[in-house]
Structures are given as C-alpha cells and as structure tokens.
Scaffold this motif. Structure first.
Motif, short mmCIF file in Angstrom:
data_model
loop_
_atom_site.label_atom_id
_atom_site.label_comp_id
_atom_site.label_asym_id
_atom_site.label_seq_id
_atom_site.Cartn_x
_atom_site.Cartn_y
_atom_site.Cartn_z
N ARG A 1 -16.44 8.53 1.99
CA ARG A 1 -16.59 7.22 1.33
C ARG A 1 -17.92 6.64 1.80
O ARG A 1 -18.16 6.53 2.99
N GLY B 1 -7.55 7.76 -0.01
CA GLY B 1 -7.91 6.53 -0.72
C GLY B 1 -8.62 6.80 -2.03
O GLY B 1 -8.58 5.98 -2.95
N ARG C 1 -9.66 15.07 0.19
CA ARG C 1 -9.85 15.01 1.64
C ARG C 1 -9.63 13.60 2.15
O ARG C 1 -9.39 13.39 3.32
N SER C 2 -9.77 12.63 1.29
CA SER C 2 -9.63 11.24 1.70
C SER C 2 -8.67 10.56 0.73
O SER C 2 -9.04 10.29 -0.41
N THR D 1 -4.75 14.09 10.99
CA THR D 1 -6.05 13.54 11.40
C THR D 1 -5.97 12.01 11.40
O THR D 1 -5.04 11.43 10.83
N PRO E 1 -6.34 -1.79 7.58
CA PRO E 1 -6.93 -1.54 6.27
C PRO E 1 -7.55 -2.85 5.79
O PRO E 1 -7.40 -3.88 6.46
N SER E 2 -8.23 -2.83 4.66
CA SER E 2 -8.75 -4.07 4.11
C SER E 2 -7.58 -5.02 3.82
O SER E 2 -6.51 -4.58 3.43
N ARG F 1 0.84 -1.21 0.00
CA ARG F 1 0.00 0.00 0.00
C ARG F 1 0.87 1.25 0.00
O ARG F 1 1.87 1.31 0.71
N ASN G 1 -1.44 6.60 2.14
CA ASN G 1 -2.84 6.19 2.24
C ASN G 1 -3.11 5.73 3.68
O ASN G 1 -2.67 4.66 4.07
N PRO G 2 -3.79 6.57 4.49
CA PRO G 2 -3.87 6.33 5.93
C PRO G 2 -4.67 5.08 6.30
O PRO G 2 -5.51 4.61 5.54
P1 AMP Z 1 -9.10 0.94 3.83
O1 AMP Z 1 -8.20 0.86 4.99
O2 AMP Z 1 -8.59 0.20 2.66
O3 AMP Z 1 -10.53 0.68 4.18
O4 AMP Z 1 -9.02 2.48 3.44
C1 AMP Z 1 -9.18 3.46 4.43
C2 AMP Z 1 -9.53 4.76 3.76
O5 AMP Z 1 -10.11 5.63 4.73
C3 AMP Z 1 -8.34 5.53 3.23
O6 AMP Z 1 -7.97 5.13 1.95
C4 AMP Z 1 -8.84 6.97 3.25
O7 AMP Z 1 -9.50 7.26 2.06
C5 AMP Z 1 -9.81 6.97 4.42
N1 AMP Z 1 -9.14 7.59 5.57
C6 AMP Z 1 -8.49 6.98 6.57
N2 AMP Z 1 -7.98 7.86 7.43
C7 AMP Z 1 -8.29 9.08 6.96
C8 AMP Z 1 -8.02 10.43 7.37
N3 AMP Z 1 -7.33 10.70 8.46
N4 AMP Z 1 -8.51 11.43 6.61
C9 AMP Z 1 -9.23 11.17 5.51
N5 AMP Z 1 -9.51 9.93 5.06
C10 AMP Z 1 -9.03 8.90 5.76
#
Ligand code: AMP
Ligand code: MG
Length: 337
Positions: A192, A228, A225-226, A114, A139-140, A55, A59-60
C-alpha cells in the motif's frame, strides 16, 4: 455509551492510556490518519475494534509501538532490510510486515501468520502507547467503507456512541494511511503506497517493487498479499471519475460533461474557471492533496454531490498514495485525455 472528546494534556492522555489498559477502544491521533486503538494483545479489546468499525474479521490490524525495543517481543525474525528501514523511517508512516510471534492473537492479525508493525512519529500517539504500556492495534478510525478520518471531528461523526473516548490532536499531518511493505528475498514490495514513497525506499535498496493491487482492480478470487486491497474503500456516494489531463483539457472536458449536480475536485480554482461548476480544492501539490483528500471526499457527501470529476494527481512520490486512494473512491473509473 457517551463518547468523550479528550485534549492532549497530561491528565487526558493518562486517562486515555488507562482506558486502553482496561481493554477499551480509544480514538487516537497519528501523523497518517486517526486510529481506533486497543490493546493489541487482548482478544476482546481487539474484537471491539472490529465491532466499532464494522470491519471484516479477515482484514488485519496494524500494531503500533512506541520504542524499537518492543519489536523483538512481537515478531519472529527481523530481516536486515527491515532494520535499515526502521533506522531510516521510524518513527514515521511506514508499516512493515513480519512473521508474528504467538503473543499476537489471530484476531489482531486477521488470521494471518504475519503482523504489520509501525512506530508512529506523532508524539501524542507515542505518548499514549508508552503510557498504556502495551502495543496498540489501530486501524483507521472510520466506519468500514467511509473515508479515513484526518480530524477528531471526522472520528466523532463516525464513532459517536461507539467508543468511550477520542483524543483530539488536531489535523493529521500526512493525511493518508501508512505505506505498507513486506520483504521478499532481498527486496521490498509495496503493498500500500503512503507518505514513505518508492523513491524513499529506493535509498535502502534498488529492489523495490509495487504490488499489482496498488493500481489495478483485483478480481474477488485473487489471493492478495494485503487483505485490505480487496475491500472497496473510501467511496463517497457521488459517482467519482478521475480525469487524467492537464488543466486546459480538464476544463474543456468538464464544460462538456458536467451537469448541475456535478462537483469538481481540483488542484486550483482556475481548473474550473468560467464553468460555473461547484468545486472542492484539494491542493496544488501531492503533499497538500494527501492531507486534504479524505476531507474532500467527506465534503462531497455532505454537499450531496451526485457526480464528481477529479483532476488526476501525480503518480510519483506521495502522489502515488493519493492516486491509489482516489482510484478506490472512483471505483477505478479513469478517463485519460
Ligand atoms: P488500516 O488499518 O485501515 O490502515 O488497514 C491496514 C491494512 O494494512 C490492511 O487492510 C492490510 O491491507 C494491511 N495489513 C495489515 N497487516 C497486514 C499483514 N499482516 N499482511 C499484509 N497486509 C497487512
Ligand atoms: Mg482503513
């Protein structure tokens, strides 16, 4: 390394928790999709999640807790709206973005100030988190770029040899990742879509907006903002096109445009009756479609489909989450009839 498949008995969950306490990465079931968990406060453990998935570092990760009381120690301030959302939707498939406390490493938050926090409703997930005694970043549990896993077997296919253990908790009940929201002024922004829908959130406040990135393809230089949202997600090898049409128009379209290597993603086999085409039934309603979509996308690859036509899901309720994931799988190719 050898990857062990664990059951959900007490001894297995204690073993999974011990691995997590020791800084290891473990595949865990949640109600949304399977997660790849590690101690959210341990930079090395979290670094290993990124490695196992392949990853991108920016990507948080979402941090999972088992008790509401853990929240205070992880985030700076908790808006009233967040308290109301927690009361209404936690434990459950809702991730809320907060300003992070320094205890959350930058590696976990992808360099942002954040952090996204969620309390899963899946009992096995909460038990593992509680036994581990630390917040769990997860994450997934798929390889970056492949569909999110909704069974332990999906995780095994992607992660065999990459993680020491996977806990098999059966098929994920929801099937799509959590709804991610942040708080802006006195409103909620959906970053999302997920099982907790815009309609659900509107019970908390009238001021709920859907971020542009949910339904539109963002150009690579957009400040998102996100994070992912800017990555190409969930894309099978097949060239997928969404056909936004009723059953009759869908059938007429595929009869004309499909060839022998086309597979149709349908709500019901009657959608392609009489066409002789191969099909995958992904469910008659939005809830079923959420549960089955990722498995259907994996199946497209397994049967070697080159081209796929998918019937377009509803765009309301959890259907919006299904549409959002399918849009990405289709590289935003939609034909509206
Ligand atoms: P996943 O872990 O694959 O479900 O992806 C988690 C997703 O949550 C990330 O790709 C971001 O788009 C979103 N996300 C997680 N933490 C944050 C954050 N601090 N600010 C904005 N979006 C976040
Ligand atoms: Mg993911």
């Amino acid at each position: 390394m050898e990857t062990k498949l664990l059951s959900t008995d007490d001894e297995s969950l204690e073993y999974a928790a011990e691995l997590l306490r020791n800084g290891k990465v473990v595949g865990i079931p949640t109600e949304t999709v399977y997660g790849l968990g590690a101690n959210a406060l341990d930079i090395n453990a979290v670094g290993d999640i990124f490695k196992a998935k392949g990853r991108p570092q920016d990507n948080p990760l979402i941090v999972h807790i088992s008790e509401l009381s853990q929240l205070d120690g992880l985030v700076e301030d908790i808006p009233d709206l967040a308290k109301k959302c927690a009361e209404a939707f936690w434990p459950g498939p809702l991730t809320m973005i907060f300003k992070k406390k320094a205890i959350i490493p930058d590696t976990t938050s992808g360099g942002l100030d954040t952090v996204g926090i969620r309390m899963p409703s899946n009992k096995v997930a909460r038990k593992i988190i509680s036994l581990a005694g630390v917040p769990i970043a997860a994450p997934s549990a798929n390889l970056s770029g492949s569909p999110s896993p909704t069974t332990a077997m999906h995780v095994f296919k992607d992660m065999n040899g990459r993680v020491p253990a996977i806990v098999d908790g059966g098929m994920s009940a929801v099937g799509v990742e959590s709804t991610v929201i942040n708080f802006e002024g006195d409103g909620i922004r959906i970053l999302r879509p997920g099982f907790i829908s815009k309609e659900d959130l509107t019970e908390i406040t009238d001021n709920v907006i859907i971020d542009k990135g949910v339904l539109e393809q963002l150009s690579p230089d957009t400040v998102v903002r996100s994070p992912g949202m800017k990555y190409r997600h969930y894309s099978p090898t097949a060239d997928v096109t969404i056909i936004d049409a009723d059953a009759d128009k869908f059938r007429a379209f595929i009869s004309e445009h499909a060839d022998s290597e086309t597979v149709c993603l349908v709500f019901d086999e009657s959608d392609c009756e009489g066409t002789g085409l191969r099909f995958i039934n992904y469910g008659a309603n939005s809830k079923q479609q959420a549960q089955r979509l990722f498995d259907a996308l994996r199946e497209l690859d397994e049967i070697g489909a080159k081209k796929a036509f998918a019937r377009c899901p509803e765009k309301t309720g959890v259907g919006l989450a299904v549409y959002n994931r399918l849009l990405r799988a289709a590289g935003f190719q939609v034909i509206k009839l």
